[in-house]
Design a protein around this motif. Sequence first.
Motif, mmCIF file in Angstrom:
data_model
loop_
_atom_site.group_PDB
_atom_site.id
_atom_site.type_symbol
_atom_site.label_atom_id
_atom_site.label_comp_id
_atom_site.label_asym_id
_atom_site.label_seq_id
_atom_site.Cartn_x
_atom_site.Cartn_y
_atom_site.Cartn_z
ATOM 1 N N ILE A 1 0.851 -1.182 0.000
ATOM 2 C CA ILE A 1 0.000 0.000 0.000
ATOM 3 C C ILE A 1 0.892 1.239 0.000
ATOM 4 O O ILE A 1 1.961 1.246 0.643
ATOM 5 C CB ILE A 1 -0.946 0.012 1.228
ATOM 6 C CG1 ILE A 1 -1.926 1.185 1.139
ATOM 7 C CG2 ILE A 1 -0.160 0.047 2.536
ATOM 8 C CD1 ILE A 1 -2.999 1.158 2.223
ATOM 9 N N TYR A 2 0.460 2.256 -0.732
ATOM 10 C CA TYR A 2 1.188 3.527 -0.677
ATOM 11 C C TYR A 2 0.654 4.329 0.492
ATOM 12 O O TYR A 2 -0.556 4.560 0.611
ATOM 13 C CB TYR A 2 1.020 4.313 -1.975
ATOM 14 C CG TYR A 2 1.649 5.684 -1.898
ATOM 15 C CD1 TYR A 2 3.034 5.824 -1.904
ATOM 16 C CD2 TYR A 2 0.865 6.833 -1.783
ATOM 17 C CE1 TYR A 2 3.622 7.076 -1.812
ATOM 18 C CE2 TYR A 2 1.432 8.079 -1.697
ATOM 19 C CZ TYR A 2 2.818 8.203 -1.703
ATOM 20 O OH TYR A 2 3.394 9.448 -1.598
ATOM 21 N N ASP A 3 1.541 4.759 1.356
ATOM 22 C CA ASP A 3 1.191 5.532 2.554
ATOM 23 C C ASP A 3 1.616 6.978 2.336
ATOM 24 O O ASP A 3 2.811 7.297 2.326
ATOM 25 C CB ASP A 3 1.903 4.939 3.772
ATOM 26 C CG ASP A 3 1.426 5.547 5.081
ATOM 27 O OD1 ASP A 3 0.931 6.689 5.060
ATOM 28 O OD2 ASP A 3 1.554 4.874 6.120
ATOM 29 N N SER A 4 0.658 7.879 2.169
ATOM 30 C CA SER A 4 0.970 9.280 1.873
ATOM 31 C C SER A 4 1.619 9.986 3.055
ATOM 32 O O SER A 4 2.285 11.008 2.876
ATOM 33 C CB SER A 4 -0.299 10.024 1.455
ATOM 34 O OG SER A 4 -1.267 9.983 2.490
ATOM 35 N N THR A 5 1.418 9.451 4.269
ATOM 36 C CA THR A 5 2.008 10.120 5.437
ATOM 37 C C THR A 5 3.524 9.954 5.462
ATOM 38 O O THR A 5 4.235 10.797 6.020
ATOM 39 C CB THR A 5 1.411 9.556 6.738
ATOM 40 O OG1 THR A 5 1.714 8.161 6.846
ATOM 41 C CG2 THR A 5 -0.093 9.763 6.772
ATOM 42 N N ILE A 6 4.023 8.876 4.880
ATOM 43 C CA ILE A 6 5.478 8.676 4.826
ATOM 44 C C ILE A 6 5.985 8.782 3.399
ATOM 45 O O ILE A 6 7.191 8.627 3.160
ATOM 46 C CB ILE A 6 5.869 7.309 5.420
ATOM 47 C CG1 ILE A 6 5.220 6.150 4.631
ATOM 48 C CG2 ILE A 6 5.487 7.229 6.893
ATOM 49 C CD1 ILE A 6 5.666 4.767 5.072
ATOM 50 N N ALA B 1 8.257 8.850 -8.275
ATOM 51 C CA ALA B 1 6.937 8.897 -8.914
ATOM 52 C C ALA B 1 5.839 8.246 -8.076
ATOM 53 O O ALA B 1 4.686 8.159 -8.522
ATOM 54 C CB ALA B 1 7.009 8.230 -10.288
ATOM 55 N N TYR B 2 6.154 7.779 -6.878
ATOM 56 C CA TYR B 2 5.152 7.088 -6.057
ATOM 57 C C TYR B 2 3.892 7.932 -5.853
ATOM 58 O O TYR B 2 2.769 7.465 -6.032
ATOM 59 C CB TYR B 2 5.733 6.719 -4.688
ATOM 60 C CG TYR B 2 6.672 5.533 -4.689
ATOM 61 C CD1 TYR B 2 6.940 4.800 -5.853
ATOM 62 C CD2 TYR B 2 7.297 5.121 -3.514
ATOM 63 C CE1 TYR B 2 7.807 3.721 -5.843
ATOM 64 C CE2 TYR B 2 8.158 4.035 -3.475
ATOM 65 C CZ TYR B 2 8.423 3.343 -4.645
ATOM 66 O OH TYR B 2 9.293 2.274 -4.635
ATOM 67 N N GLN B 3 4.079 9.167 -5.424
ATOM 68 C CA GLN B 3 2.927 10.027 -5.116
ATOM 69 C C GLN B 3 2.073 10.257 -6.364
ATOM 70 O O GLN B 3 0.845 10.183 -6.307
ATOM 71 C CB GLN B 3 3.398 11.365 -4.540
ATOM 72 C CG GLN B 3 2.312 12.415 -4.331
ATOM 73 C CD GLN B 3 1.235 11.982 -3.344
ATOM 74 O OE1 GLN B 3 1.520 11.259 -2.392
ATOM 75 N NE2 GLN B 3 -0.001 12.423 -3.579
ATOM 76 N N ALA B 4 2.712 10.545 -7.471
ATOM 77 C CA ALA B 4 1.977 10.847 -8.700
ATOM 78 C C ALA B 4 1.187 9.642 -9.198
ATOM 79 O O ALA B 4 0.058 9.778 -9.676
ATOM 80 C CB ALA B 4 2.944 11.326 -9.779
ATOM 81 N N VAL B 5 1.763 8.447 -9.084
ATOM 82 C CA VAL B 5 1.109 7.249 -9.625
ATOM 83 C C VAL B 5 0.160 6.611 -8.615
ATOM 84 O O VAL B 5 -0.979 6.244 -8.944
ATOM 85 C CB VAL B 5 2.160 6.220 -10.084
ATOM 86 C CG1 VAL B 5 1.476 4.937 -10.574
ATOM 87 C CG2 VAL B 5 3.033 6.816 -11.175
#
Length: 390
Positions: free
Chosen positions: A182-187, A340-344
């Motif tokens: 899972i992508y965690d936006s907080t980290i 690119a994690y945040q963008a994708v």
Amino acid sequence: MKLEQLEITFRHIALVAVTFLGFLACREPFDPEIPQTISSVLVVEGYLDTEGLESELKISRTVPLNSSTSSSLVVGARVTVFSENGTAYSLTEGEPGIYLFSQNIPENATYRILIELRGGERFESLPIRPIVTPDILDAGFVKDENRVEVYVNTKGNETADDFLWTFEETWIYRPRIRTAYIYDSTIRNVRNRTEAERISLCFKSEQNPGILLETSSRFQDQVVFRKTITEIPTGNERIQERYSILISQKAIDADAVKFWETLKRNTEDIGSIFSPLPSQITGNIRSLDNPATPVVGQISMGVIKQKRIYINLSDVSPWGYRDPQFNNCVIGEDLVLIPAYQAVFGSGGVLPGRELMEGTTIIGYFPVDRRCADCTLYASPIVPDFWEND
């Protein structure tokens, strides 16, 4: 459990009547008015267990033909079971229109059910004598090349000759692609999912829509052998991994048999103007205030006997399940690197599917569409309380 049949029946009756009258009108414009009393019939159905097993009574009203729903649930009613000695047992409303009963009461008494609606209307059942349902002797399944058949064996007796079966199905539901990430936006990074964030294991549940009846005295020694409860076509999603069915066996009296047989014939006879009219599908519920008030339904009481079985994919293989909604589901070939994690992955529509490592370090993830990897879009991630693994 059976209200769907009741509601479909009345909508069908009204539609057939309108169609038939339209033919009589030939080519002249025809815009019939269906009386409100026909389009809003009170429908009551339930089997109340007398040994404390939580059971339910459902109350609704039919709706006009042009309605987007098949029924309108009746909320806020007061439902009471009265014993012949005057003892009263109240039902509690759970979900809207569903009234729950969980009392251990004597089977050797006679009861009546009083329903009081918010508007003051009162309806009452005819006297009901509970029936002690015999045990389910056995439940199992057999497979051929086309299907899996689930069945029960039982034996009637002098007080329990006629049976009604209902069932609830639950099965494991998996997405085409499973990911533990899972992508965690907080980290601003990808991490492993926790147990609460799991999206690769879900459960679906359904109640049966059919009317299953049998009379044991038709058979030698009143033994009902291999009564078919349901059939699961080969390749159906219900046995993609593990499947469970809870079968409920209910003994009913002769009047209840007539009600359910009439309803069954009507729901299976779509298209005939000779199907039973509303006045012919009544049951054991009556209006206390106005005998002309239409009401349909059947309330029975007795001991419900249940049996749960499980079927694993390994029990019926080869099965050949493939969900068409997951067609074209593949893990992407374009590697998503850390910048690119945040963008994708930030929007949640695309998930990190599989990692790529250099040595012992993850340098990026190959993406997968959420629709292909998240079973919570289609089912519940909550493990049922009754669920047992192998």
